[in-house]
Motif scaffolding. Structure first.
Motif, PDB file in Angstrom:
ATOM      1  N   GLU A  25      46.021  25.589  50.123  1.00  0.00           N
ATOM      2  CA  GLU A  25      44.588  25.815  49.941  1.00  0.00           C
ATOM      3  C   GLU A  25      43.971  26.492  51.162  1.00  0.00           C
ATOM      4  OE1 GLU A  25      45.004  21.371  51.088  1.00  0.00           O
ATOM      5  OE2 GLU A  25      46.038  22.837  49.827  1.00  0.00           O
ATOM      6  N   ALA A  26      44.555  26.244  52.351  1.00  0.00           N
ATOM      7  CA  ALA A  26      44.062  26.925  53.549  1.00  0.00           C
ATOM      8  C   ALA A  26      44.387  28.409  53.499  1.00  0.00           C
ATOM      9  CB  ALA A  26      44.670  26.289  54.799  1.00  0.00           C
ATOM     10  N   VAL A  27      45.580  28.742  53.003  1.00  0.00           N
ATOM     11  CA  VAL A  27      45.971  30.140  52.893  1.00  0.00           C
ATOM     12  C   VAL A  27      45.095  30.874  51.890  1.00  0.00           C
ATOM     13  CG1 VAL A  27      47.863  31.704  52.281  1.00  0.00           C
ATOM     14  CG2 VAL A  27      48.349  29.592  53.540  1.00  0.00           C
ATOM     15  N   LEU A  28      44.737  30.187  50.800  1.00  0.00           N
ATOM     16  CA  LEU A  28      44.020  30.841  49.712  1.00  0.00           C
ATOM     17  C   LEU A  28      42.513  30.840  49.881  1.00  0.00           C
ATOM     18  CD1 LEU A  28      46.065  29.611  46.614  1.00  0.00           C
ATOM     19  CD2 LEU A  28      46.268  31.755  47.869  1.00  0.00           C
ATOM     20  N   ASP A  29      41.989  30.137  50.881  1.00  0.00           N
ATOM     21  CA  ASP A  29      40.537  30.124  51.089  1.00  0.00           C
ATOM     22  C   ASP A  29      40.002  31.550  51.192  1.00  0.00           C
ATOM     23  OD1 ASP A  29      40.009  27.488  50.977  1.00  0.00           O
ATOM     24  OD2 ASP A  29      39.588  27.210  53.099  1.00  0.00           O
ATOM     25  N   ASN A  30      38.996  31.844  50.391  1.00  0.00           N
ATOM     26  CA  ASN A  30      38.282  33.113  50.447  1.00  0.00           C
ATOM     27  C   ASN A  30      39.065  34.308  49.923  1.00  0.00           C
ATOM     28  OD1 ASN A  30      36.081  31.826  51.742  1.00  0.00           O
ATOM     29  ND2 ASN A  30      37.158  32.001  53.695  1.00  0.00           N
ATOM     30  N   VAL A  31      40.232  34.102  49.306  1.00  0.00           N
ATOM     31  CA  VAL A  31      40.952  35.212  48.689  1.00  0.00           C
ATOM     32  C   VAL A  31      40.234  35.610  47.408  1.00  0.00           C
ATOM     33  CG1 VAL A  31      43.096  35.898  47.557  1.00  0.00           C
ATOM     34  CG2 VAL A  31      43.175  34.569  49.669  1.00  0.00           C
ATOM     35  N   VAL A  32      40.032  36.893  47.213  1.00  0.00           N
ATOM     36  CA  VAL A  32      39.316  37.375  46.027  1.00  0.00           C
ATOM     37  C   VAL A  32      40.255  37.396  44.833  1.00  0.00           C
ATOM     38  CG1 VAL A  32      38.124  39.345  45.006  1.00  0.00           C
ATOM     39  CG2 VAL A  32      37.752  38.771  47.398  1.00  0.00           C
ATOM     40  N   LEU A  33      39.874  36.742  43.746  1.00  0.00           N
ATOM     41  CA  LEU A  33      40.644  36.747  42.505  1.00  0.00           C
ATOM     42  C   LEU A  33      39.885  37.512  41.444  1.00  0.00           C
ATOM     43  CD1 LEU A  33      41.855  33.047  42.340  1.00  0.00           C
ATOM     44  CD2 LEU A  33      43.084  35.030  43.193  1.00  0.00           C
ATOM     45  N   LEU A  34      40.577  38.324  40.665  1.00  0.00           N
ATOM     46  CA  LEU A  34      39.981  39.082  39.579  1.00  0.00           C
ATOM     47  C   LEU A  34      40.405  38.452  38.269  1.00  0.00           C
ATOM     48  CD1 LEU A  34      40.676  42.670  40.948  1.00  0.00           C
ATOM     49  CD2 LEU A  34      38.627  41.267  41.245  1.00  0.00           C
ATOM     50  N   GLU A  35      39.443  37.950  37.467  1.00  0.00           N
ATOM     51  CA  GLU A  35      39.761  37.271  36.226  1.00  0.00           C
ATOM     52  C   GLU A  35      39.703  38.249  35.049  1.00  0.00           C
ATOM     53  OE1 GLU A  35      38.524  32.681  36.885  1.00  0.00           O
ATOM     54  OE2 GLU A  35      37.005  34.012  36.051  1.00  0.00           O
ATOM     55  N   GLY A  36      40.318  37.847  33.932  1.00  0.00           N
ATOM     56  CA  GLY A  36      40.310  38.680  32.743  1.00  0.00           C
ATOM     57  C   GLY A  36      41.606  39.441  32.618  1.00  0.00           C
ATOM     58  N   SER A  37      41.615  40.455  31.780  1.00  0.00           N
ATOM     59  CA  SER A  37      42.827  41.221  31.538  1.00  0.00           C
ATOM     60  C   SER A  37      43.259  41.913  32.823  1.00  0.00           C
ATOM     61  CB  SER A  37      42.580  42.272  30.455  1.00  0.00           C
ATOM     62  OG  SER A  37      41.555  43.150  30.843  1.00  0.00           O
ATOM     63  N   ARG A  38      44.560  41.992  33.012  1.00  0.00           N
ATOM     64  CA  ARG A  38      45.076  42.586  34.234  1.00  0.00           C
ATOM     65  C   ARG A  38      44.999  44.101  34.128  1.00  0.00           C
ATOM     66  NH1 ARG A  38      47.283  40.605  38.529  1.00  0.00           N
ATOM     67  NH2 ARG A  38      48.535  41.954  39.873  1.00  0.00           N
ATOM     68  N   GLN A  39      44.496  44.737  35.181  1.00  0.00           N
ATOM     69  CA  GLN A  39      44.355  46.174  35.196  1.00  0.00           C
ATOM     70  C   GLN A  39      44.426  46.648  36.629  1.00  0.00           C
ATOM     71  OE1 GLN A  39      40.213  47.368  34.272  1.00  0.00           O
ATOM     72  NE2 GLN A  39      39.774  45.203  34.183  1.00  0.00           N
ATOM     73  N   ASP A  40      44.585  47.973  36.807  1.00  0.00           N
ATOM     74  CA  ASP A  40      44.624  48.544  38.143  1.00  0.00           C
ATOM     75  C   ASP A  40      43.223  48.575  38.720  1.00  0.00           C
ATOM     76  OD1 ASP A  40      47.330  48.967  38.062  1.00  0.00           O
ATOM     77  OD2 ASP A  40      47.129  50.956  37.160  1.00  0.00           O
ATOM     78  N   VAL A  41      43.031  47.943  39.885  1.00  0.00           N
ATOM     79  CA  VAL A  41      41.725  47.881  40.529  1.00  0.00           C
ATOM     80  C   VAL A  41      41.909  48.224  42.002  1.00  0.00           C
ATOM     81  CG1 VAL A  41      39.779  46.409  41.158  1.00  0.00           C
ATOM     82  CG2 VAL A  41      40.896  46.115  38.940  1.00  0.00           C
ATOM     83  N   ASN A  42      41.078  49.096  42.523  1.00  0.00           N
ATOM     84  CA  ASN A  42      41.073  49.368  43.953  1.00  0.00           C
ATOM     85  C   ASN A  42      40.038  48.469  44.611  1.00  0.00           C
ATOM     86  OD1 ASN A  42      42.991  51.450  43.883  1.00  0.00           O
ATOM     87  ND2 ASN A  42      41.439  52.895  43.198  1.00  0.00           N
ATOM     88  N   THR A  43      40.469  47.656  45.574  1.00  0.00           N
ATOM     89  CA  THR A  43      39.551  46.734  46.233  1.00  0.00           C
ATOM     90  C   THR A  43      39.926  46.608  47.699  1.00  0.00           C
ATOM     91  OG1 THR A  43      38.572  44.519  46.155  1.00  0.00           O
ATOM     92  CG2 THR A  43      40.935  44.664  45.705  1.00  0.00           C
ATOM     93  N   THR A  44      39.016  46.166  48.500  1.00  0.00           N
ATOM     94  CA  THR A  44      39.285  45.934  49.914  1.00  0.00           C
ATOM     95  C   THR A  44      39.237  44.444  50.177  1.00  0.00           C
ATOM     96  OG1 THR A  44      38.279  48.044  50.517  1.00  0.00           O
ATOM     97  CG2 THR A  44      38.538  46.413  52.275  1.00  0.00           C
ATOM     98  N   ARG A  45      40.281  43.910  50.809  1.00  0.00           N
ATOM     99  CA  ARG A  45      40.317  42.496  51.157  1.00  0.00           C
ATOM    100  C   ARG A  45      40.613  42.397  52.645  1.00  0.00           C
ATOM    101  NH1 ARG A  45      43.925  38.929  52.220  1.00  0.00           N
ATOM    102  NH2 ARG A  45      45.648  40.289  51.670  1.00  0.00           N
ATOM    103  N   TYR A  46      39.806  41.621  53.337  1.00  0.00           N
ATOM    104  CA  TYR A  46      39.956  41.495  54.781  1.00  0.00           C
ATOM    105  C   TYR A  46      40.798  40.264  55.093  1.00  0.00           C
ATOM    106  CZ  TYR A  46      36.325  44.977  54.864  1.00  0.00           C
ATOM    107  OH  TYR A  46      35.615  46.122  54.662  1.00  0.00           O
ATOM    108  N   GLU A  47      41.839  40.458  55.916  1.00  0.00           N
ATOM    109  CA  GLU A  47      42.786  39.395  56.208  1.00  0.00           C
ATOM    110  C   GLU A  47      42.117  38.264  56.995  1.00  0.00           C
ATOM    111  OE1 GLU A  47      45.690  39.261  55.066  1.00  0.00           O
ATOM    112  OE2 GLU A  47      46.443  41.286  54.728  1.00  0.00           O
ATOM    113  N   ARG A  48      42.450  37.022  56.631  1.00  0.00           N
ATOM    114  CA  ARG A  48      42.036  35.850  57.415  1.00  0.00           C
ATOM    115  C   ARG A  48      43.245  35.350  58.200  1.00  0.00           C
ATOM    116  NH1 ARG A  48      38.148  37.580  53.703  1.00  0.00           N
ATOM    117  NH2 ARG A  48      36.240  36.395  54.021  1.00  0.00           N
ATOM    118  N   ASN A  49      43.031  34.977  59.420  1.00  0.00           N
ATOM    119  CA  ASN A  49      44.117  34.528  60.262  1.00  0.00           C
ATOM    120  C   ASN A  49      44.222  33.006  60.195  1.00  0.00           C
ATOM    121  OD1 ASN A  49      45.659  33.675  62.540  1.00  0.00           O
ATOM    122  ND2 ASN A  49      45.318  35.672  63.474  1.00  0.00           N
ATOM    123  N   PRO A  50      45.347  32.463  59.660  1.00  0.00           N
ATOM    124  CA  PRO A  50      45.452  31.010  59.503  1.00  0.00           C
ATOM    125  C   PRO A  50      45.501  30.255  60.831  1.00  0.00           C
ATOM    126  CG  PRO A  50      47.540  32.075  58.978  1.00  0.00           C
ATOM    127  CD  PRO A  50      46.526  33.170  59.130  1.00  0.00           C
TER     128      PRO A  50
END
Length: 267
Positions: free
Chosen positions: A151-176
């Motif tokens: 749960e510490a690793v997954l905190d604040n990770v962006v999840l996209l719900e619904g049908s799976r498709q190609d999406v361009n997104t920016t996610r900023y790394e969190r340092n555990p």
């Protein structure tokens, strides 16, 4: 939380990517990757622990640890032909250099009843008593100074719900590592309202809290050297959402705490 043993066979697969992942995790980065589970569709869910087991004649053993981000989903087969396969998204928190791998001999000595010679590409659910031994083995072998809970690793990770498709997104790394140092300093009570998960929920809330970046990463927009004491604060889930809803620029935890105190005094 289940513990799932996933496999990697380097035969015919470019090991340069693995070497890169080792380097990234050793400096505190997370590695976000889909992983094949062959035709497996059930028995894996978000928040499960993932261990990576290296196959092949050149050496077999545990080399990776992380957290599963989603249940299995269907996608194109990794070979590129017309078949499909099932995958899970993994947030890997550490890969070991191969000369630091936890070998089959070590695994069999620590957990002789598991059967380390029968690990398949579909993954294998690890019994709780074996999972506990693996956590200990990894803790003794880790090079990054800790074993963060899924749960510490997954905190604040962006999840996209619904049908799976190609999406361009920016996610900023969190340092555990930064997260752990923040919590070691401030504790697990919310820095805004004082909520304590363990006090309210008991054992399942033990050592749990969100960690908030006082200046959000998307505002910085680039890598920077984080100070866990100056830049981070523990908060509860509700206050974390309210901080990010508070405006532009967003309130600091101290400012939101002052607002709560003012509202309480008027009540």
């Amino acid at each position: 939380m289940a513990t799932i043993l996933l496999t990697w066979n380097p035969n015919g697969w470019n090991t340069d990517a693995y070497d890169e992942w080792v380097g990234r995790t050793q400096v505190g980065e997370l590695v976000d990757e889909p992983w094949s589970v062959a035709n497996r569709r059930f028995g894996i869910d978000r928040g499960d622990r993932a261990f990576l087991f290296r196959q092949g004649d050149a050496g077999r053993g545990l080399v990776g640890i992380g957290a599963i981000q989603c249940p299995p989903y269907e996608g194109e087969h990794w070979s590129g032909d017309d078949r499909t396969a099932w995958y899970v998204d993994i947030m890997w928190s550490e890969f070991l250099p191969l000369d630091r791998m936890i070998t089959v001999a070590e695994l069999e000595a620590a957990t002789p009843d598991f059967g380390w010679r029968t690990v398949y590409s579909s993954g294998r659910t690890v019994p709780a008593h074996v999972a506990a031994r693996l956590e200990t083995l990894w803790h003794d072998r880790t090079l990054v100074g800790g074993v963060p809970a899924p749960e510490a690793v997954l905190d604040n990770v962006v999840l996209l719900e619904g049908s799976r498709q190609d999406v361009n997104t920016t996610r900023y790394e969190r340092n555990p590592v930064a997260r752990r140092r923040c919590l070691d300093h401030y504790g697990y009570s919310c820095g805004v309202c004082g909520f304590d998960f363990e006090e309210v929920y008991g054992d399942i809330g033990h050592e749990y809290a969100h960690v908030h970046h006082i200046e959000p990463l998307h505002i910085r927009g680039a890598e920077y050297q984080v100070d866990p004491i100056r830049d981070l604060r523990p908060v509860c889930a509700n206050c974390h959402v309210m901080l990010h809803r508070s405006g532009d620029p967003i309130l600091t935890p101290d400012e939101l705490r002052d607002q709560l105190a003012a509202r309480s005094s008027r009540a």
